[in-house]
Write a protein that holds these residues in place. Structure first.
Motif, short mmCIF file in Angstrom:
data_model
loop_
_atom_site.label_atom_id
_atom_site.label_comp_id
_atom_site.label_asym_id
_atom_site.label_seq_id
_atom_site.Cartn_x
_atom_site.Cartn_y
_atom_site.Cartn_z
N SER A 28 0.84 -1.28 0.01
CA SER A 28 0.05 -0.01 -0.29
C SER A 28 0.68 1.37 -0.15
CB SER A 28 -0.95 -0.02 1.17
OG SER A 28 -0.28 -0.15 2.42
N LEU A 33 -0.12 7.40 -0.04
CA LEU A 33 -1.29 7.91 0.56
C LEU A 33 -0.79 9.09 1.55
CD1 LEU A 33 -2.95 4.58 1.63
CD2 LEU A 33 -3.64 6.15 -0.31
N GLU A 37 -5.01 10.10 5.13
CA GLU A 37 -5.53 8.91 4.45
C GLU A 37 -5.22 7.71 5.15
OE1 GLU A 37 -5.85 10.75 -0.08
OE2 GLU A 37 -3.97 9.74 0.47
N LEU A 38 -3.89 7.74 5.56
CA LEU A 38 -3.53 6.67 6.41
C LEU A 38 -4.23 6.65 7.65
CD1 LEU A 38 0.44 6.81 5.93
CD2 LEU A 38 -1.29 5.10 4.91
N ARG A 39 -4.62 7.77 8.24
CA ARG A 39 -5.35 7.70 9.59
C ARG A 39 -6.58 7.06 9.44
NH1 ARG A 39 -1.87 12.29 10.83
NH2 ARG A 39 -3.51 13.58 9.90
N GLU A 42 -6.86 3.45 8.88
CA GLU A 42 -6.52 2.82 10.25
C GLU A 42 -7.82 2.80 11.24
OE1 GLU A 42 -3.35 3.12 14.29
OE2 GLU A 42 -3.40 4.61 12.62
#
Length: 319
Positions: A28, A33, A37-39, A42
């Motif tokens: 990924s 990202l 976006e990663l948060r 998650e």
């Protein structure tokens, strides 16, 4: 022959995607990202997407399990972004539309990106498109244009763009709204409707359900009636749309081409061979409808028609 080839492609794609999904999830980072976006991923590792009953071979259900091109494509795109998909099965198309309006659903996985839907969905790029067809009973006189449907009883799936088109362009038609494509086909078969307007994928349903009493009498490449399908994300999650688009963008054209099973030219040539080798008009038209489907954004289904002799093209009165 077309249906057999299609089943082979589906089996191959399913095996390929099962093998590639875990690796995609691990990669990924390729998507670049953002921290936001990663948060989001998650905090929302599982997204809810719609699964239809009979939109074969793209989005359908077998023994309660989601199947089809669109399902596998959604799984691939989600896995690449590190997301898992929970499919919602059972509602009608209109009920799915109501669910995403109410933000009870995260993604519609094969939806036309119409302007009127932008109020409650964010759309990715289109990932496949195909023409629309008119289906009638074999014994009935064939319609030669969409305007012939005026003052006729026409079955369309409730909530599909065909409903809006007919209300706008052929308002004199008497529309019979059905829950899904198969219900619309049976409405024609049992005489409750004189015709059905739908995407060319209904030819697959006609073949799989042995609906030999039906025929395709008109194939239209009118821009307003092309089945242009994208991922549609609920209005409250624009960041999910961006995540999914990045995953789609990451897929190379070589990977996307696997969904059609053939290059455009190869598809046209193969379809032409199917046309000449088929024994009935019903089979010929079903093959043509599949051949005119394209999964590459911007590709022109008309390339197939250009490969056929003029007298053959004229028989289906393209609009």
């Amino acid at each position: 022959m077309a249906v057999i080839r299609l089943k082979i492609y589906l089996s191959f794609l399913l095996i390929t995607l099962q093998l590639s999904a875990p690796l995609a999830a691990a990669q990924s980072a390729d998507l670049a990202l953002t921290a936001d976006e990663l948060r989001w991923i998650e905090a929302h590792p599982v997204i809810r997407a719609h699964n239809e009953a009979d939109y074969a071979p793209f989005n359908f259900t077998v023994d309660g399990e989601p199947r089809g091109f669109a399902i596998d494509y959604m799984n691939l795109v989600a896995a690449k972004a590190g997301l898992r998909v929970e499919y919602v099965t059972g509602p009608s198309w209109q009920e799915f539309m109501d669910m995403i309006r109410a933000e009870e659903l995260d993604v519609m996985i094969n939806v036309a990106p119409l302007p009127e839907r932008e109020a409650f969905m964010h759309f990715t790029d289109v990932y496949f498109q195909s023409p629309s067809v008119v289906v009638q009973r074999v014994a009935d006189e064939s319609f030669s244009s969409l305007q012939d449907l005026a003052r006729r009883r026409v079955a369309v799936v409730e909530g599909y763009y065909h409903q809006d088109y007919m209300g706008r362009e052929v308002p004199a038609a008497d529309l019979l709204l059905t829950e899904d494509n198969l219900a619309a086909l049976f409405a024609v078969l049992d005489g409750r409707a004189e015709a059905m307007l739908g995407s060319s994928h209904v030819t697959y349903l006609m073949s799989e359900n042995s609906l030999t009493g039906l025929k395709v009498t008109l194939v239209t490449n009118a821009p307003e009636l092309k089945s242009t399908n994208a991922l549609g994300v609920r209005s409250g999650a624009p960041i999910l749309r961006d995540i999914l688009q990045k995953s789609m963008d990451w897929q190379s054209w070589r990977k996307r081409r696997r969904w059609s099973g053939m290059r455009s030219r190869t598809c046209a040539n193969a379809a032409s061979r199917w046309y000449h080798s088929s024994r009935t008009s019903r089979t010929r038209i079903a093959n043509i409808s599949w051949a005119s489907t394209t999964l590459r954004p911007g590709a022109r289904p008309e390339r197939f028609w250009a490969a056929l002799p003029a007298d053959k093209r004229a028989r289906w009165s393209l609009s």
